[in-house]
Scaffold this motif. Sequence first.
Motif, mmCIF file in Angstrom:
data_model
loop_
_atom_site.group_PDB
_atom_site.id
_atom_site.type_symbol
_atom_site.label_atom_id
_atom_site.label_comp_id
_atom_site.label_asym_id
_atom_site.label_seq_id
_atom_site.Cartn_x
_atom_site.Cartn_y
_atom_site.Cartn_z
ATOM 1 N N VAL A 1 19.425 -25.856 -17.539
ATOM 2 C CA VAL A 1 20.499 -25.782 -18.538
ATOM 3 C C VAL A 1 19.914 -25.813 -19.951
ATOM 4 N N ASP A 2 18.869 -26.576 -20.147
ATOM 5 C CA ASP A 2 18.223 -26.634 -21.467
ATOM 6 C C ASP A 2 17.731 -25.248 -21.889
ATOM 7 N N ARG B 1 16.896 -29.927 -27.552
ATOM 8 C CA ARG B 1 17.556 -28.637 -27.313
ATOM 9 C C ARG B 1 17.836 -27.921 -28.629
ATOM 10 N N VAL C 1 24.705 -27.915 -28.941
ATOM 11 C CA VAL C 1 23.505 -27.359 -29.582
ATOM 12 C C VAL C 1 23.893 -26.420 -30.726
ATOM 13 N N LEU D 1 19.414 -33.907 -26.583
ATOM 14 C CA LEU D 1 20.122 -32.969 -27.442
ATOM 15 C C LEU D 1 19.274 -32.541 -28.628
ATOM 16 N N GLU E 1 29.077 -28.372 -17.643
ATOM 17 C CA GLU E 1 27.819 -28.894 -18.189
ATOM 18 C C GLU E 1 27.199 -27.898 -19.155
ATOM 19 N N ASP F 1 29.381 -27.629 -22.381
ATOM 20 C CA ASP F 1 29.163 -28.781 -23.268
ATOM 21 C C ASP F 1 27.830 -28.669 -23.992
ATOM 22 N N SER F 2 26.803 -28.225 -23.258
ATOM 23 C CA SER F 2 25.476 -28.096 -23.864
ATOM 24 C C SER F 2 25.472 -27.052 -24.971
ATOM 25 N N THR G 1 20.605 -22.646 -22.353
ATOM 26 C CA THR G 1 21.269 -22.879 -23.640
ATOM 27 C C THR G 1 20.466 -22.263 -24.782
#
Length: 418
Positions: free
Chosen positions: A177-178, A56, A224, A53, A216, A219-220, A181
């Motif tokens: 996903v990183d 990110r 962030v 996290l 997912e 939530d990310s 985001t």
Amino acid sequence: MWLPQEVIRRKRDGERLSGQDIGRFVAGIADGSISDAQVAAFAMAVLLKGMALEERVALTCAMRDSGQVLRWDLPGPVVDKHSTGGVGDLTSLVLAPLLAACGCYLPMISGRGLGHTGGTLDKLESIPGYQVEPGIERLRVVVAEVGCAIVGAGGGLAPADKRLYAIRDVTATVESVDLITASILAKKLAAGPDVLVMDVKTGNGAFMAQPGQARELADSIVAVAQGAGVRTQALVTDMSQPLARSAGNALEVLEAIELLGGQVRSQRLWDTTLALAGAVLELTGASVDEARSRLLSAWHNGTALQRFQAMVTALGGPPGLAAEPLRWLPQAPVQRPVWPAQGGTVTAIDTRAVGLAVVALGGGRCRPGDALDLSVGFSRLVFVGEAVGAERPLGWVHAASDSAADEAAHALRAAYRV
């Protein structure tokens, strides 16, 4: 001595990167001192090894800070909403003026169509004269005077994201996903919001087709954005069928104007818009009941539609658009119903196929830089659970030619299960 290849190696080996390393790497992406090959290698390492996290948040903030970051001094909250995209998703066109009529300010940075999904900027370009990239100073003036401005990022906001995304697009690293985001939030946070609501789509018309994938990502994004200091909430919403009755640029603008004027053609669209706008107001301190009351009041008394027209006029569009949309919006020369192969009840829709049919009509891009036919698409689409037959078609096709209409009609029939 700092070397970008050492940052890549550490991430390749699964190590956690420092905020300083991430910041310097992103600065190199923005100023060109890091090569395309190194950017691609970094993206692949992140895709394969992931980020914590803290990484990110550092990546997102560095990308946000790679260009201009807007600061606001306004008498109300600065808010924003973002959708991961779908078919018939015109919520931004309705939500922005609704919230502006409730005292919020929305510098809404939007994008163009991607794959089978429609883009808000493409829709707005169907309005004659509308400037989708007015520049930062004009954006500031319109937001302050009208309350909302839906525009493109231009070159000044989050330039590192533009380069990183272009490289991800051709190196099989889009799905991280990183990186998704950071890409979404870099542009959104550069606009300076106090509050952000994310609409993460799931279903067969969404990029995140499985609910678990959508959760997912939701939530990310929340973690962030909040880590970057912005109050954020995410809703996972359904894209297993088109959201509006229309799919196509000018056709969706027309439906948005009709909805702002009181005509609810798609209850799902209206419910989703109210849920997202309500979540924004709740994050600014309103109760659930107060938020809904304020939104419905702005809708019923016509102030939301007035804000939409004021935004259009301020950004170069015609002052009479809301009153006479068909006078100004482009209309396809061929418009006809698409009859089902058999009568019955719609049980499922391949939403991605509907979006691709719009692309094939010319309403989306097959290659970067393609010119769009902003008039084409579908209208009066039926939804799951509704009856079709000799008296009710699947929808109407709007095309540039009879042959294009024939092909689109065939594609629409194939997308529906009756």
